[in-house]
Design an enzyme around this catalytic site. Structure first.
Site, short mmCIF file in Angstrom:
data_model
loop_
_atom_site.label_atom_id
_atom_site.label_comp_id
_atom_site.label_asym_id
_atom_site.label_seq_id
_atom_site.Cartn_x
_atom_site.Cartn_y
_atom_site.Cartn_z
N ASP A 280 -48.20 33.92 -3.33
CA ASP A 280 -49.21 32.88 -3.18
C ASP A 280 -50.62 33.46 -3.26
O ASP A 280 -50.84 34.47 -3.93
CB ASP A 280 -48.98 32.14 -1.85
N HIS B 262 -54.42 28.20 0.58
CA HIS B 262 -53.09 27.74 0.21
C HIS B 262 -51.99 28.64 0.77
O HIS B 262 -51.01 28.16 1.37
CB HIS B 262 -53.01 27.67 -1.31
N SER C 8 -46.06 22.10 -3.04
CA SER C 8 -46.39 23.37 -2.39
C SER C 8 -46.05 23.34 -0.91
O SER C 8 -45.69 24.36 -0.32
CB SER C 8 -47.89 23.67 -2.53
#
Length: 757
Positions: free
Chosen positions: A144, A207, A543
């Site tokens: 990520d 994220h 996600s």
């Protein structure tokens, strides 16, 4: 302040990068980065790898970008198109392809999953076999944007020693590792060095921190986003350890970096790999030219379960990505929580809206209200003004007003409309949009809310019947136990797979809408004026659904360390919560193309009783059916049995017969029949067990199963059954869905039967 939604901010940048990479390489006008894939890392492949790499470096010293040596053989290098074509002809080279750029799949969830099931979670189940150690600690590797180690969600306190089998490292980022985070690697893209970017695993986007805490965050009490969604925040597997592989920057996720992370993760010794990223639906690759599919194949060969998000290109069909059968592909659903931001009209009439905002324009309807179309510039079209598109409205008419806008022309984003209204002096925006129903985007302090087209006529009627219409927009409040839930998120990419119609994708669904989880520190984009930066944030996307499944996979692995990736995958899929009557966000009944085997169960997946073991031979036959020859497959896989050969007349139709937990049959026409075989393995631990058959079918199709009862007499015993699908009409007018269910412990195998050529 601008609203914040990762999916919409990053997508245009990443798509442009994707196009540039793909088109530039195709034209061959200049040197580019190519990935040279040489199959599994074996003794013989290492020699060929070294020789080929040496020849490349002799021509250009700075050519090497990445070298893959653990589980995967190959490298990424700066090559001309001619060099790439030449290398592709070498023996032992499976494929040579331009380095792609992937996108992130972003746009109270665990408690919803726990209490939405019929069985209370048993953290120490005893009914299944091979539960060799409740002390086995799973390690989740996450590819990520990096991680923020100072977050409370990653506290290493009282976790005990790091698993002795761990071979990973924190590199130079020693302050990252604390017993919870036990690995931290970073991979810059080929051009990052020129930009002076720090090659460190710290998250500068948010994220990766959000994903990691969703999968394995430790318990944090009284977590919220400025008072919204207050509660206890924890990951699905709070005792698991985290290894972060930072493969994404603000410019995207480089394929060469992703493959390097897979190679390192195999060496490091992770149990689960979680990837909340993928290619756009419009750019699907063959499996041998897709770094995620390649890396996942070798990870699974080495006993690692790979979980990937399915993408955010819904609700159109055939948009699902990460569809290789060795990947566990995840769709997104809603939870029973909604963020309301209502519109109040004169006379205290309330129109319900949905958004995250902290509007401060009062609760009384005293602000002038105007329809965007009514402020149309003379040189703008009515549609442009109605949609509040840039340069379509008269600023003098907008200034100081709340503006009603529509969102039906798809020419501009919601953020474009927000910026336009604010730039003209508007003080609020009411957006009519059904497409984003169920997903609350964050607009910080700006009074923006989204209403449905069903509620819009009430406001339009008020505007048309009132000389001086007024309104206000209320700040967001939380509605708990909201129904219906779950529904399939509008953005969640849909099946069937455009690459393999005889594999049903997605595999499973999990919460991916308005998920609260940890966030990186000092992010000004989500910080309210005069406030400290939030420690948690609320975002949406597949996600967010992916790490829910990764966390559950880690829990299963901790309970049953000897289980294979396919056994873990089967346990999750075959015990999924039936969503047969669930709806998509726009009201249509959802199907297995939307949610796969259903929504993940956090309890039943821990003791499924039976599993579908998808074997090495199954995966090799899958490659055969996709046109790969035996010699190529022998390079790709390190586990090819002696004497293996592709079946004669291999075709994609034969893929339906690999031992997958679901069944997909493509192009069933006329009254022909199609017979499929599946094999179940008894892992219940109690030896004797009998399972009876239930068939859930739709009209237009007859389904017969033989035998109709499975009687197991010992643990690890395998029994097979055959299911035959026969149309009862000359032509199936649409795809049909159902399930084969074996009941003792309920084990379901969903099916999709496709009638289209």
């Amino acid at each position: 302040m601008k609203s914040y939604s990762i999916s919409y901010i990053l997508f245009p940048i990443l798509l442009v990068a994707f196009l540039v990479e793909s088109e530039g390489a195709a034209e061959g006008e200049k040197d580019g980065v190519y990935i040279v894939y040489m199959g599994a890392a074996t003794g013989s492949s290492k020699n060929g790898h070294a020789q080929l790499l040496s020849s490349v470096l002799k021509r250009r010293k700075n050519a090497l970008v990445q070298s893959y040596e653990h589980g995967i053989s190959g490298f990424a290098a700066r090559l001309s198109a001619a060099e790439a074509q030449s290398i592709a002809k070498n023996p032992g080279v499976v494929s040579v392809f331009p380095d792609p750029v992937y996108q992130l799949h972003t746009t109270r969830s665990w408690d919803f999953l726990k209490y939405g099931t019929d069985i209370v979670i048993d953290s120490r189940p005893h009914s299944d076999s091979n539960s060799s150690s409740a002390e086995y600690v799973s390690i989740i590797g996450i590819l990520d944007t990096g991680i923020s180690p100072e977050s409370e969600s990653f506290s290493g306190q009282d976790l005990g020693p790091i698993p002795s089998r761990w071979n990973g490292t924190c590199g130079d980022a020693h302050d990252f590792c604390n017993g919870k985070i036990i690995g931290a690697r970073s991979y810059n893209s080929p051009d990052d060095d020129d930009e002076g970017l720090d090659n460190a695993p710290r998250d500068t986007i948010g994220h990766g921190t959000h994903v990691a805490s969703t999968a394995a965050g430790t318990m944090v009490t009284d977590a919220s986003y400025y008072g919204l969604a207050t509660g206890n925040a924890k990951g699905g597997s709070p005792l698991s350890r985290i290894a972060m592989y930072r493969v994404c920057t603000r410019y995207g996720c480089q394929g060469s970096s992703i493959l390097a992370a897979f190679s390192d993760a195999i060496k490091d010794g992770v149990d689960i790999l979680s990837l909340s990223l993928g290619s756009p639906a419009s750019y699907m690759f063959d499996y041998k030219e897709d770094p995620i599919a390649i890396g996942a194949f070798h990870a699974v060969e080495n006993g690692i379960t790979v979980v990937c998000s399915g993408g955010n290109d819904g609700p159109s069909e055939e948009t699902i990505t990460n569809v290789a059968p060795w990947i566990l592909t995840v769709a997104a659903t809603t939870i029973d929580r909604k963020f309301e931001s209502n519109v109040v009209l004169q006379g205290k009439k309330v129109v319900k809206g949905e958004a995250i905002n902290f509007a401060d324009i009062g609760t009384s309807p005293i602000h002038p209200l105007i329809y965007g179309k009514s402020a149309k510039k003379t040189d703008a079209t009515e549609s442009e003004a109605r949609n509040c598109n840039p340069d379509s409205m008269d600023g003098e008419m907008i200034k100081g007003k709340i503006v009603l806008c529509e969102n039906d022309d798809n020419s501009n984003t919601i953020h474009d409309k927000e910026d336009e209204v604010q730039s003209l002096g508007g003080i609020g925006l009411v957006l009519v949009d059904d497409r984003t129903s169920g997903v609350a985007s964050n607009y910080n302090e700006f009074p923006l809310t989204v209403i449905s087209s069903k509620d819009a006529p009430a406001i339009l009627s008020y505007l048309n019947s009132t000389e001086n219409p007024v309104a206000t927009i209320l700040p967001s409040t939380v509605v708990s136990q909201y129904k219906p839930a779950p529904t399939v998120a509008y953005f969640s990419s849909r099946g069937p797979s455009s690459l393999s119609r005889n594999i049903l994708k997605p595999d499973i669904a999990a919460p991916g809408v308005d998920i609260l989880a940890a966030w990186m520190a000092n992010d000004t984009e989500v910080t309210l004026k005069g406030k400290e930066s939030p420690k948690f944030n609320i975002i949406s996307g597949t996600s967010m659904s992916c790490p829910h499944v990764s966390g559950m996979a880690a829990v299963i692995k901790s309970q049953y360390p000897s289980w294979s990736p396919s056994a873990i995958k089967s346990a999750i899929m075959s015990t999924g919560k039936d969503l047969g009557q669930a709806k998509q966000n726009q009201g249509a009944i959802a199907t297995a193309y939307d949610y796969g085997a259903g929504e993940i169960s956090t309890s039943e997946a821990l003791h499924p009783g039976l599993v579908y073991e998808t074997t090495t031979i199954d995966y090799l036959n899958f490659l055969c059916c996709h046109g790969y020859n035996t010699s190529t497959i022998e390079v790709i896989s390190k586990n090819v049995p002696h004497g293996f050969a592709c079946p004669k007349e291999s075709s994609v139709d034969m893929i339906s017969n690999i031992n997958y937990p679901s069944i997909a049959v493509f192009n069933l026409t006329g009254k022909q029949s199609k017979s499929i075989t599946r094999t179940l393995t008894n892992i219940a631990g109690d030896g004797n067990s009998t399972y009876s058959l239930t068939i859930e079918a739709t009209s237009g199709l007859t389904i017969t199963v033989s035998p109709t009862s499975l009687q197991f007499t010992k643990n690890s015993q395998k029994l097979s059954y055959q299911v035959t699908f026969t149309p009862t009409v000359p032509t199936l007018l649409k795809d049909v869905f159902g399930s084969i269910i074996w009941t003792n412990k309920k084990i379901q195998s969903p099916h999709s039967i496709c009638c289209k050529q």
